[in-house]
Design a protein around this motif. Structure first.
Motif, PDB file in Angstrom:
ATOM      1  N   MET A   1      36.617  -6.822 -28.019  1.00 25.58           N
ATOM      2  CA  MET A   1      37.146  -5.622 -27.426  1.00 25.58           C
ATOM      3  C   MET A   1      37.333  -5.826 -25.935  1.00 25.58           C
ATOM      4  O   MET A   1      36.461  -6.345 -25.259  1.00 25.58           O
ATOM      5  CB  MET A   1      36.164  -4.473 -27.625  1.00 25.58           C
ATOM      6  CG  MET A   1      36.549  -3.569 -28.733  1.00 25.58           C
ATOM      7  SD  MET A   1      35.164  -2.452 -28.975  1.00 25.58           S
ATOM      8  CE  MET A   1      35.986  -0.980 -29.112  1.00 25.58           C
ATOM      9  N   SER A   2      38.435  -5.383 -25.427  1.00 30.28           N
ATOM     10  CA  SER A   2      38.705  -5.539 -23.998  1.00 30.28           C
ATOM     11  C   SER A   2      38.321  -4.262 -23.251  1.00 30.28           C
ATOM     12  O   SER A   2      38.240  -3.182 -23.819  1.00 30.28           O
ATOM     13  CB  SER A   2      40.173  -5.866 -23.770  1.00 30.28           C
ATOM     14  OG  SER A   2      40.968  -4.781 -24.198  1.00 30.28           O
ATOM     15  N   GLU A   3      38.112  -4.419 -21.964  1.00 25.96           N
ATOM     16  CA  GLU A   3      37.760  -3.287 -21.102  1.00 25.96           C
ATOM     17  C   GLU A   3      38.982  -2.392 -20.933  1.00 25.96           C
ATOM     18  O   GLU A   3      40.108  -2.877 -20.802  1.00 25.96           O
ATOM     19  CB  GLU A   3      37.318  -3.798 -19.730  1.00 25.96           C
ATOM     20  CG  GLU A   3      36.019  -4.552 -19.759  1.00 25.96           C
ATOM     21  CD  GLU A   3      34.829  -3.639 -19.992  1.00 25.96           C
ATOM     22  OE1 GLU A   3      34.797  -2.542 -19.430  1.00 25.96           O
ATOM     23  OE2 GLU A   3      33.956  -4.044 -20.770  1.00 25.96           O
ATOM     24  N   PRO A   4      38.781  -1.076 -20.921  1.00 23.96           N
ATOM     25  CA  PRO A   4      39.919  -0.178 -20.676  1.00 23.96           C
ATOM     26  C   PRO A   4      40.391  -0.297 -19.230  1.00 23.96           C
ATOM     27  O   PRO A   4      39.623  -0.647 -18.336  1.00 23.96           O
ATOM     28  CB  PRO A   4      39.351   1.216 -20.949  1.00 23.96           C
ATOM     29  CG  PRO A   4      37.885   1.076 -20.826  1.00 23.96           C
ATOM     30  CD  PRO A   4      37.554  -0.352 -21.158  1.00 23.96           C
ATOM     31  N   GLU A   5      41.645  -0.031 -19.009  1.00 22.32           N
ATOM     32  CA  GLU A   5      42.218  -0.076 -17.668  1.00 22.32           C
ATOM     33  C   GLU A   5      41.584   1.028 -16.818  1.00 22.32           C
ATOM     34  O   GLU A   5      41.337   2.119 -17.309  1.00 22.32           O
ATOM     35  CB  GLU A   5      43.742   0.140 -17.732  1.00 22.32           C
ATOM     36  CG  GLU A   5      44.494  -1.008 -18.358  1.00 22.32           C
ATOM     37  CD  GLU A   5      44.423  -2.260 -17.510  1.00 22.32           C
ATOM     38  OE1 GLU A   5      44.510  -2.161 -16.274  1.00 22.32           O
ATOM     39  OE2 GLU A   5      44.257  -3.340 -18.090  1.00 22.32           O
ATOM     40  N   PRO A   6      41.340   0.734 -15.546  1.00 22.51           N
ATOM     41  CA  PRO A   6      40.791   1.785 -14.684  1.00 22.51           C
ATOM     42  C   PRO A   6      41.783   2.927 -14.541  1.00 22.51           C
ATOM     43  O   PRO A   6      42.992   2.710 -14.480  1.00 22.51           O
ATOM     44  CB  PRO A   6      40.558   1.095 -13.347  1.00 22.51           C
ATOM     45  CG  PRO A   6      41.065  -0.282 -13.466  1.00 22.51           C
ATOM     46  CD  PRO A   6      41.500  -0.516 -14.873  1.00 22.51           C
ATOM     47  N   HIS A   7      41.264   4.117 -14.498  1.00 22.23           N
ATOM     48  CA  HIS A   7      42.100   5.308 -14.420  1.00 22.23           C
ATOM     49  C   HIS A   7      42.597   5.508 -12.988  1.00 22.23           C
ATOM     50  O   HIS A   7      41.818   5.527 -12.057  1.00 22.23           O
ATOM     51  CB  HIS A   7      41.298   6.531 -14.868  1.00 22.23           C
ATOM     52  CG  HIS A   7      42.034   7.821 -14.738  1.00 22.23           C
ATOM     53  ND1 HIS A   7      43.131   8.115 -15.507  1.00 22.23           N
ATOM     54  CD2 HIS A   7      41.835   8.874 -13.924  1.00 22.23           C
ATOM     55  CE1 HIS A   7      43.573   9.323 -15.164  1.00 22.23           C
ATOM     56  NE2 HIS A   7      42.793   9.796 -14.213  1.00 22.23           N
ATOM     57  N   GLU A   8      43.879   5.630 -12.831  1.00 26.68           N
ATOM     58  CA  GLU A   8      44.464   5.938 -11.535  1.00 26.68           C
ATOM     59  C   GLU A   8      44.352   7.445 -11.322  1.00 26.68           C
ATOM     60  O   GLU A   8      44.677   8.225 -12.204  1.00 26.68           O
ATOM     61  CB  GLU A   8      45.942   5.524 -11.487  1.00 26.68           C
ATOM     62  CG  GLU A   8      46.166   4.037 -11.492  1.00 26.68           C
ATOM     63  CD  GLU A   8      45.782   3.406 -10.163  1.00 26.68           C
ATOM     64  OE1 GLU A   8      45.943   4.041  -9.116  1.00 26.68           O
ATOM     65  OE2 GLU A   8      45.309   2.262 -10.210  1.00 26.68           O
ATOM     66  N   LEU A   9      43.873   7.849 -10.159  1.00 24.12           N
ATOM     67  CA  LEU A   9      43.746   9.272  -9.867  1.00 24.12           C
ATOM     68  C   LEU A   9      45.112   9.879  -9.581  1.00 24.12           C
ATOM     69  O   LEU A   9      45.936   9.279  -8.897  1.00 24.12           O
ATOM     70  CB  LEU A   9      42.848   9.493  -8.654  1.00 24.12           C
ATOM     71  CG  LEU A   9      41.386   9.109  -8.789  1.00 24.12           C
ATOM     72  CD1 LEU A   9      40.662   9.379  -7.476  1.00 24.12           C
ATOM     73  CD2 LEU A   9      40.719   9.861  -9.916  1.00 24.12           C
ATOM     74  N   THR A  10      45.306  11.074 -10.080  1.00 22.57           N
ATOM     75  CA  THR A  10      46.512  11.822  -9.724  1.00 22.57           C
ATOM     76  C   THR A  10      46.322  12.340  -8.306  1.00 22.57           C
ATOM     77  O   THR A  10      45.225  12.294  -7.747  1.00 22.57           O
ATOM     78  CB  THR A  10      46.736  13.006 -10.675  1.00 22.57           C
ATOM     79  OG1 THR A  10      45.663  13.940 -10.506  1.00 22.57           O
ATOM     80  CG2 THR A  10      46.822  12.554 -12.121  1.00 22.57           C
ATOM     81  N   ALA A  11      47.375  12.829  -7.712  1.00 21.70           N
ATOM     82  CA  ALA A  11      47.286  13.367  -6.356  1.00 21.70           C
ATOM     83  C   ALA A  11      46.279  14.517  -6.308  1.00 21.70           C
ATOM     84  O   ALA A  11      45.466  14.609  -5.387  1.00 21.70           O
ATOM     85  CB  ALA A  11      48.652  13.835  -5.876  1.00 21.70           C
ATOM     86  N   TYR A  12      46.314  15.379  -7.309  1.00 21.36           N
ATOM     87  CA  TYR A  12      45.381  16.510  -7.376  1.00 21.36           C
ATOM     88  C   TYR A  12      43.939  16.023  -7.484  1.00 21.36           C
ATOM     89  O   TYR A  12      43.050  16.523  -6.788  1.00 21.36           O
ATOM     90  CB  TYR A  12      45.721  17.408  -8.567  1.00 21.36           C
ATOM     91  CG  TYR A  12      44.697  18.498  -8.794  1.00 21.36           C
ATOM     92  CD1 TYR A  12      44.665  19.612  -7.970  1.00 21.36           C
ATOM     93  CD2 TYR A  12      43.753  18.392  -9.808  1.00 21.36           C
ATOM     94  CE1 TYR A  12      43.715  20.600  -8.151  1.00 21.36           C
ATOM     95  CE2 TYR A  12      42.800  19.374 -10.003  1.00 21.36           C
ATOM     96  CZ  TYR A  12      42.781  20.476  -9.169  1.00 21.36           C
ATOM     97  OH  TYR A  12      41.835  21.446  -9.362  1.00 21.36           O
ATOM     98  N   GLU A  13      43.691  15.042  -8.323  1.00 20.22           N
ATOM     99  CA  GLU A  13      42.338  14.503  -8.489  1.00 20.22           C
ATOM    100  C   GLU A  13      41.839  13.865  -7.192  1.00 20.22           C
ATOM    101  O   GLU A  13      40.674  14.023  -6.823  1.00 20.22           O
ATOM    102  CB  GLU A  13      42.302  13.480  -9.618  1.00 20.22           C
ATOM    103  CG  GLU A  13      42.491  14.075 -10.996  1.00 20.22           C
ATOM    104  CD  GLU A  13      42.700  13.030 -12.078  1.00 20.22           C
ATOM    105  OE1 GLU A  13      42.380  13.332 -13.237  1.00 20.22           O
ATOM    106  OE2 GLU A  13      43.172  11.922 -11.760  1.00 20.22           O
ATOM    107  N   ALA A  14      42.716  13.164  -6.503  1.00 17.26           N
ATOM    108  CA  ALA A  14      42.338  12.514  -5.249  1.00 17.26           C
ATOM    109  C   ALA A  14      41.979  13.549  -4.187  1.00 17.26           C
ATOM    110  O   ALA A  14      40.977  13.403  -3.479  1.00 17.26           O
ATOM    111  CB  ALA A  14      43.462  11.614  -4.753  1.00 17.26           C
TER     112      ALA A  14
END
Length: 72
Positions: A1-14
């Motif tokens: 199993m591979s590691e999931p891709e890191p989640h990019e934050l949306t502008a709102y989340e940032a």
């Protein structure tokens, strides 16, 4: 199993995360100031040294932020 891709934050989340971090820093600074002043009154340089000692130097803030917090 591979590691999931890191989640990019949306502008709102940032923006929300940054706002929370700034609020947390202000609250932590105020609590540390009160702890430093618990024993006796102190000058700002003494408070700054006490906070550096309490946090092991992990909390960084400038003199303006310290004086602003002290005025409150």
């Amino acid at each position: 199993m591979s590691e999931p891709e890191p989640h990019e934050l949306t502008a709102y989340e940032a923006v929300t995360a940054n706002s929370w971090a700034q609020t947390h820093k202000k609250t932590a600074l105020m609590k540390l100031i009160l702890l430093a002043l618990h024993e006796a009154p102190a000058w700002s340089s003494t408070i700054k040294s006490a906070i550096a000692e309490m946090t092991g130097g992990n909390l960084q803030f400038d003199d303006i932020s310290l004086h602003r917090a002290l005025r409150h």
